[in-house]
Design a protein around this motif. Structure first.
Motif, PDB file in Angstrom:
ATOM      1  N   ARG A  26       8.644  13.379  55.269  1.00 23.56           N
ATOM      2  CA  ARG A  26       9.718  12.575  56.475  1.00 23.56           C
ATOM      3  C   ARG A  26       8.600  12.653  58.007  1.00 23.56           C
ATOM      4  O   ARG A  26       7.766  11.243  58.361  1.00 23.56           O
ATOM      5  CB  ARG A  26      10.521  12.967  57.120  1.00 23.56           C
ATOM      6  CG  ARG A  26      11.620  13.581  56.577  1.00 23.56           C
ATOM      7  CD  ARG A  26      13.698  13.161  56.967  1.00 23.56           C
ATOM      8  NE  ARG A  26      13.243  15.127  57.453  1.00 23.56           N
ATOM      9  CZ  ARG A  26      12.971  16.047  57.228  1.00 23.56           C
ATOM     10  NH1 ARG A  26      13.320  16.215  55.517  1.00 23.56           N
ATOM     11  NH2 ARG A  26      13.199  17.153  57.213  1.00 23.56           N
ATOM     12  N   GLU A  50      17.739  12.738  49.657  1.00 22.32           N
ATOM     13  CA  GLU A  50      18.374  12.055  50.795  1.00 22.32           C
ATOM     14  C   GLU A  50      17.036  12.437  51.587  1.00 22.32           C
ATOM     15  O   GLU A  50      16.703  11.557  52.557  1.00 22.32           O
ATOM     16  CB  GLU A  50      18.905  14.031  51.464  1.00 22.32           C
ATOM     17  CG  GLU A  50      20.168  14.255  51.035  1.00 22.32           C
ATOM     18  CD  GLU A  50      21.139  15.153  51.074  1.00 22.32           C
ATOM     19  OE1 GLU A  50      20.052  16.061  51.783  1.00 22.32           O
ATOM     20  OE2 GLU A  50      21.842  15.992  50.290  1.00 22.32           O
ATOM     21  N   THR A  51      15.653  12.824  51.625  1.00 20.89           N
ATOM     22  CA  THR A  51      14.273  13.061  52.125  1.00 20.89           C
ATOM     23  C   THR A  51      13.377  11.483  51.652  1.00 20.89           C
ATOM     24  O   THR A  51      13.644  10.424  52.727  1.00 20.89           O
ATOM     25  CB  THR A  51      12.980  13.883  51.247  1.00 20.89           C
ATOM     26  OG1 THR A  51      13.944  14.946  51.220  1.00 20.89           O
ATOM     27  CG2 THR A  51      12.046  13.841  52.119  1.00 20.89           C
ATOM     28  N   ALA A  53      15.557   8.381  51.406  1.00 24.20           N
ATOM     29  CA  ALA A  53      16.496   8.386  52.007  1.00 24.20           C
ATOM     30  C   ALA A  53      16.181   8.106  53.417  1.00 24.20           C
ATOM     31  O   ALA A  53      16.230   6.920  53.867  1.00 24.20           O
ATOM     32  CB  ALA A  53      18.209   7.764  52.252  1.00 24.20           C
ATOM     33  N   ALA A  54      16.161   9.183  54.098  1.00 20.37           N
ATOM     34  CA  ALA A  54      15.693   9.449  55.499  1.00 20.37           C
ATOM     35  C   ALA A  54      14.077   8.731  55.941  1.00 20.37           C
ATOM     36  O   ALA A  54      13.998   8.297  56.661  1.00 20.37           O
ATOM     37  CB  ALA A  54      14.405  10.399  55.783  1.00 20.37           C
ATOM     38  N   LYS A  56      13.016   5.992  53.987  1.00 23.42           N
ATOM     39  CA  LYS A  56      13.190   4.782  54.340  1.00 23.42           C
ATOM     40  C   LYS A  56      13.913   4.357  55.650  1.00 23.42           C
ATOM     41  O   LYS A  56      13.418   2.837  55.840  1.00 23.42           O
ATOM     42  CB  LYS A  56      13.994   4.760  53.351  1.00 23.42           C
ATOM     43  CG  LYS A  56      13.354   3.868  51.697  1.00 23.42           C
ATOM     44  CD  LYS A  56      14.024   3.542  50.454  1.00 23.42           C
ATOM     45  CE  LYS A  56      13.106   3.773  49.440  1.00 23.42           C
ATOM     46  NZ  LYS A  56      14.359   3.098  48.017  1.00 23.42           N
ATOM     47  N   ASN A  57      14.563   4.996  55.815  1.00 19.01           N
ATOM     48  CA  ASN A  57      15.409   4.676  57.164  1.00 19.01           C
ATOM     49  C   ASN A  57      14.373   5.023  58.907  1.00 19.01           C
ATOM     50  O   ASN A  57      14.457   5.087  59.524  1.00 19.01           O
ATOM     51  CB  ASN A  57      16.475   6.087  57.801  1.00 19.01           C
ATOM     52  CG  ASN A  57      17.899   5.017  57.179  1.00 19.01           C
ATOM     53  OD1 ASN A  57      18.276   4.621  56.510  1.00 19.01           O
ATOM     54  ND2 ASN A  57      18.182   6.937  56.639  1.00 19.01           N
ATOM     55  N   LEU A  58      12.943   5.395  58.365  1.00 24.02           N
ATOM     56  CA  LEU A  58      12.079   5.400  59.420  1.00 24.02           C
ATOM     57  C   LEU A  58      10.955   4.162  59.220  1.00 24.02           C
ATOM     58  O   LEU A  58      10.516   3.990  59.874  1.00 24.02           O
ATOM     59  CB  LEU A  58      11.238   6.470  58.722  1.00 24.02           C
ATOM     60  CG  LEU A  58      11.505   7.979  59.221  1.00 24.02           C
ATOM     61  CD1 LEU A  58      10.776   9.250  58.503  1.00 24.02           C
ATOM     62  CD2 LEU A  58      10.989   8.899  61.030  1.00 24.02           C
ATOM     63  N   GLY A  59      11.720   3.833  58.055  1.00 25.73           N
ATOM     64  CA  GLY A  59      11.084   1.885  58.091  1.00 25.73           C
ATOM     65  C   GLY A  59       9.670   2.023  57.129  1.00 25.73           C
ATOM     66  O   GLY A  59       8.981   0.856  57.118  1.00 25.73           O
ATOM     67  N   SER A  60       9.976   3.090  56.335  1.00 22.93           N
ATOM     68  CA  SER A  60       8.676   3.117  55.353  1.00 22.93           C
ATOM     69  C   SER A  60       9.296   2.687  54.124  1.00 22.93           C
ATOM     70  O   SER A  60       9.897   2.785  53.803  1.00 22.93           O
ATOM     71  CB  SER A  60       7.422   4.550  55.410  1.00 22.93           C
ATOM     72  OG  SER A  60       6.319   4.574  54.678  1.00 22.93           O
ATOM     73  N   ASP A  61       8.572   3.784  52.679  1.00 25.42           N
ATOM     74  CA  ASP A  61       8.346   3.292  51.546  1.00 25.42           C
ATOM     75  C   ASP A  61       8.536   4.659  51.172  1.00 25.42           C
ATOM     76  O   ASP A  61       7.567   5.526  51.358  1.00 25.42           O
ATOM     77  CB  ASP A  61       7.816   1.986  50.956  1.00 25.42           C
ATOM     78  CG  ASP A  61       8.635   1.420  49.164  1.00 25.42           C
ATOM     79  OD1 ASP A  61       9.754   1.951  49.748  1.00 25.42           O
ATOM     80  OD2 ASP A  61       8.660   1.027  48.797  1.00 25.42           O
TER      81      ASP A  61
END
Length: 251
Positions: A26, A50-51, A53-54, A56-61
């Motif tokens: 992350r 889960e990691t 998804a986290a 992607k929520n940060l705007g990365s891939d």
């Protein structure tokens, strides 16, 4: 918006689903990196997802991929999939390890073989493939242990399994250095994670805490920034083992 230090970079984190590996995944993503979250077995798939998804929520891939890294073919397959999905690879971080706390005379041959495979062989195979696949200017970091600087019993196959990684690192730093690839280790002190407690007793936990400067165990948040530094501004450091343990051990 300020440019992130790892914009456009791709990182593989071996054992990158949870605990320290999950935080490293992350933190690299927060700096802009795309991340391949490796995990060992089906038991860790949920944490890996889960990691991802986290991230992607940060705007990365990111994507998650399993593999037993005691087998070269699995290591090669993960690097190949990383290149297939994200192009070149710039950063390779290996957090894989297993603790066994046991007297030498009670250690079985099977336990010895397993500990060497997980703590030493996986590091070598990962480093080997990273040396072949990383872009010029890449970064390789392995998580080892502060027990490498300790005079103690009972951890012969854990610290002993991690000990060869220091020479693998020096050799790789020399061999890959012409391509601008740095290779380093980080040796945390005993960490406050589920990885630590099964091998310990209340008395030994109290001792480990007492050996640090603030009477606490190392936390994953103490280590992830050091890895981040080594793969960004600390690029000129190579061939080293950095002990990050609050004074638990030193050389």
């Amino acid at each position: 918006m300020a440019e992130k230090k790892l914009d456009g970079k791709v990182a593989i984190v071996a054992g990158g689903a949870k605990n320290l590996g999950g935080l490293i995944s992350r933190s690299l993503a927060a700096q802009g990196a795309k991340v391949i979250v490796h995990y060992n077995s089906a038991a860790t798939k949920g944490a890996a997802d889960e990691t991802v998804a986290a991230i992607k929520n940060l705007g990365s891939d990111a994507f998650a991929i399993p593999g037993d890294f005691t087998k070269l073919a699995n290591v090669e397959a993960v690097f190949a999939e990383a290149k297939k999905q994200f192009g070149g690879i710039d950063i390779a971080v290996n957090t894989i390890g297993k603790v066994l706390k046991k007297p030498i005379v009670e250690t079985t041959e099977a336990e010895f073989d397993e500990m060497m495979a997980i703590n030493s062989k996986t590091a070598y195979l990962f480093m080997r493939e990273a040396g072949k696949q990383l872009n010029d200017g890449g970064k390789i970091v392995t998580i080892v242990t502060s027990l490498l600087a300790a005079f103690t019993g009972l951890y012969s196959t854990y610290a002993g399994g991690k000990a060869p990684v220091e020479h693998f690192t020096r050799a790789a730093a020399k061999e890959f250095g012409a391509r601008g690839i740095s290779v380093n280790n980080v040796g945390p002190g005993p960490m406050d994670t589920p990885f630590f407690y099964p091998a310990e007793t209340p008395d030994s936990i109290a001792y480990h805490k007492s050996a640090s400067m603030n009477g606490k165990l190392t936390e994953i948040k103490d280590i992830a920034p050091i890895v981040e530094f080594l793969v960004t501004d600390g690029w000129w450091i190579t061939g080293q083992t950095i002990f990050a343990n609050g004074g638990y051990t030193t050389r």
